[in-house]
Motif scaffolding. Sequence first.
Motif, short mmCIF file in Angstrom:
data_model
loop_
_atom_site.label_atom_id
_atom_site.label_comp_id
_atom_site.label_asym_id
_atom_site.label_seq_id
_atom_site.Cartn_x
_atom_site.Cartn_y
_atom_site.Cartn_z
N TYR A 10 11.28 2.79 7.12
CA TYR A 10 10.75 3.18 5.82
C TYR A 10 9.47 4.00 5.99
O TYR A 10 8.86 4.02 7.06
CB TYR A 10 10.46 1.94 4.96
CG TYR A 10 9.38 1.03 5.50
CD1 TYR A 10 8.05 1.14 5.08
CD2 TYR A 10 9.68 0.06 6.45
CE1 TYR A 10 7.06 0.31 5.59
CE2 TYR A 10 8.69 -0.78 6.96
CZ TYR A 10 7.39 -0.65 6.53
OH TYR A 10 6.41 -1.47 7.04
N THR A 11 9.10 4.68 4.93
CA THR A 11 7.82 5.38 4.87
C THR A 11 7.08 4.91 3.62
O THR A 11 7.71 4.57 2.62
CB THR A 11 8.00 6.91 4.82
OG1 THR A 11 6.73 7.53 4.64
CG2 THR A 11 8.91 7.34 3.68
N LYS B 255 4.37 12.36 7.10
CA LYS B 255 5.20 11.19 6.82
C LYS B 255 5.19 10.26 8.02
O LYS B 255 5.76 10.57 9.07
CB LYS B 255 6.64 11.61 6.52
CG LYS B 255 6.82 12.37 5.22
CD LYS B 255 8.28 12.74 5.02
CE LYS B 255 8.48 13.57 3.77
NZ LYS B 255 9.89 13.99 3.60
N ASN B 256 4.55 9.15 7.87
CA ASN B 256 4.56 8.13 8.91
C ASN B 256 5.66 7.12 8.61
O ASN B 256 5.71 6.57 7.51
CB ASN B 256 3.21 7.43 9.00
CG ASN B 256 2.11 8.35 9.47
OD1 ASN B 256 2.31 9.11 10.41
ND2 ASN B 256 0.96 8.31 8.82
N TYR B 257 6.51 6.89 9.59
CA TYR B 257 7.60 5.94 9.41
C TYR B 257 7.28 4.63 10.12
O TYR B 257 6.59 4.60 11.15
CB TYR B 257 8.92 6.52 9.92
CG TYR B 257 9.47 7.59 9.00
CD1 TYR B 257 10.23 7.25 7.88
CD2 TYR B 257 9.21 8.94 9.23
CE1 TYR B 257 10.72 8.22 7.03
CE2 TYR B 257 9.69 9.91 8.38
CZ TYR B 257 10.45 9.55 7.29
OH TYR B 257 10.93 10.51 6.43
N ASP C 285 0.80 -1.21 0.00
CA ASP C 285 0.00 0.00 0.00
C ASP C 285 0.84 1.27 0.00
O ASP C 285 0.37 2.34 0.40
CB ASP C 285 -0.95 0.01 1.19
CG ASP C 285 -0.23 -0.15 2.53
OD1 ASP C 285 0.94 -0.57 2.53
OD2 ASP C 285 -0.84 0.13 3.58
N GLY C 286 2.08 1.18 -0.48
CA GLY C 286 2.93 2.36 -0.56
C GLY C 286 2.71 3.14 -1.84
O GLY C 286 2.25 2.59 -2.85
N VAL C 287 3.02 4.43 -1.81
CA VAL C 287 2.94 5.27 -3.00
C VAL C 287 4.14 4.96 -3.88
O VAL C 287 5.28 4.94 -3.41
CB VAL C 287 2.92 6.77 -2.62
CG1 VAL C 287 2.90 7.64 -3.86
CG2 VAL C 287 1.73 7.07 -1.71
N LYS C 288 3.90 4.72 -5.16
CA LYS C 288 4.98 4.36 -6.08
C LYS C 288 5.57 5.61 -6.74
O LYS C 288 4.86 6.60 -6.97
CB LYS C 288 4.47 3.40 -7.15
CG LYS C 288 4.03 2.05 -6.58
CD LYS C 288 3.67 1.08 -7.69
CE LYS C 288 3.20 -0.25 -7.12
NZ LYS C 288 4.21 -0.88 -6.24
N PRO D 286 6.79 9.33 -2.94
CA PRO D 286 6.67 7.87 -2.89
C PRO D 286 7.24 7.27 -1.61
O PRO D 286 7.97 7.92 -0.85
CB PRO D 286 7.50 7.42 -4.09
CG PRO D 286 8.50 8.51 -4.29
CD PRO D 286 7.83 9.78 -3.87
N GLY D 287 6.88 6.02 -1.39
CA GLY D 287 7.47 5.28 -0.29
C GLY D 287 8.94 5.05 -0.53
O GLY D 287 9.39 4.94 -1.68
N THR D 288 9.70 4.97 0.54
CA THR D 288 11.14 4.78 0.39
C THR D 288 11.73 4.22 1.68
O THR D 288 11.16 4.37 2.76
CB THR D 288 11.84 6.12 0.05
OG1 THR D 288 13.21 5.88 -0.29
CG2 THR D 288 11.79 7.09 1.21
N ILE D 289 12.86 3.57 1.54
CA ILE D 289 13.64 3.15 2.71
C ILE D 289 14.42 4.35 3.22
O ILE D 289 15.09 5.03 2.44
CB ILE D 289 14.59 1.99 2.34
CG1 ILE D 289 13.79 0.72 2.04
CG2 ILE D 289 15.60 1.74 3.46
CD1 ILE D 289 14.65 -0.42 1.52
#
Length: 384
Positions: free
Chosen positions: A296-297, A323-325, A255-258, A279-282
């Motif tokens: 990650y977020t 930003k939720n981590y 469910d992460g943003v690409k 986007p989501g990222t480490i």
Amino acid sequence: MNRLLIALFALNVLFSCSEKDQNISENAADFSLEIVDSMRIDYLGNLRIMDYDSVSRSFLAWISREKRVLIINEDGRIASNFAFPLEGPESMNGWVNPIALRNGKVELNVANQGFFRYDFEGNRIWEYKLPYEYYYLNGLKGDPIFSLGKEMAFIRPEQGEMDWDAGYKSLFEGVYSKSILEVIDTVSNATRETMPFPPNSMYSDGNFYYWMFPTVIQSGKEWLLYFRNEMKFWVYKEDAGEVNFQREVSLEVSDGVKAIGVAFEQEQEYAEITKNNFPGTIREIYKSTDKTIVIYTKGISEELTREIDRDEPDGRLELEKLKNYYVAVFDGEFKLLQKDIPVPKGLIFTTIITEDDEILALKHTDFFQTEDDFVIYYKLKLLN
């Protein structure tokens, strides 16, 4: 007879369920990342801790605008404070990128000047200048130098001078396929490349995503690699002086943003097309005693980012608060034990995990809207 068969079947089902429940209980994880301690540093200003050295049990802080190094004890006391000279035979006017601690010494790479090593009194004790001009497309984090047998390895730079008029196409199409590390014999100056570009990366799909911001982590003979805006990392193994690809490890986040990529022909429009794409990222990867811990977020949806004025300080702060981590935990064989573990808010994570498996994170004063008389770092630990 039928009653006996039914009884035996019921017992078998009961035993199987019990065995399954026992396996789930044994394999189930209930981890949390919690603040266990803090470190208060008597310093007014923007101080960022960059590395930790278990040999000297010291932290390295860097004040970039002054080119100043602080060596900080584990109790937060400043043990050494020096700045690199800006004039004279040992002047350092280039971009320091990156800087770290190793065996009680400060190591750094200075843009187009080379690699240097200093003691804690600020004395230069070693230097090596690459036998060619080079540049990096953007900043790096982590170690500037890796030991590879008797050779020195580092993230591969681009050679020559950057041609800004050539456009991104010629630069990045090549970068998205080249090896990650360059290796050099500092006696003969012979160079080679290792750590091949990993398979199945979004940077290999033929689109433009800007630079990958590669991060390399060396842990004995095991090496990890991850890129910006990808929800996976790659494991490599060192063998006979080569760093060979072994496997890909996914965070299994659905469910992460690409990230949005654009055709290379649209490179000039990349910033405009992706301005609302977060986007989501480490954020960080840590190797603890027996686990791999990933911060990650999942990113922020475009519906939310469109409503925020990022040109204003309040807007940037609001975006930061969105930003939720999370934490993902893997065992020693990179089997996912648990994911989506919430992370305490208002922290800026460093690359540091100590030999006590404590992760260091800065208190984000803007997030809390406080003006502290001290710089405060929190120590967090993965608890089960």
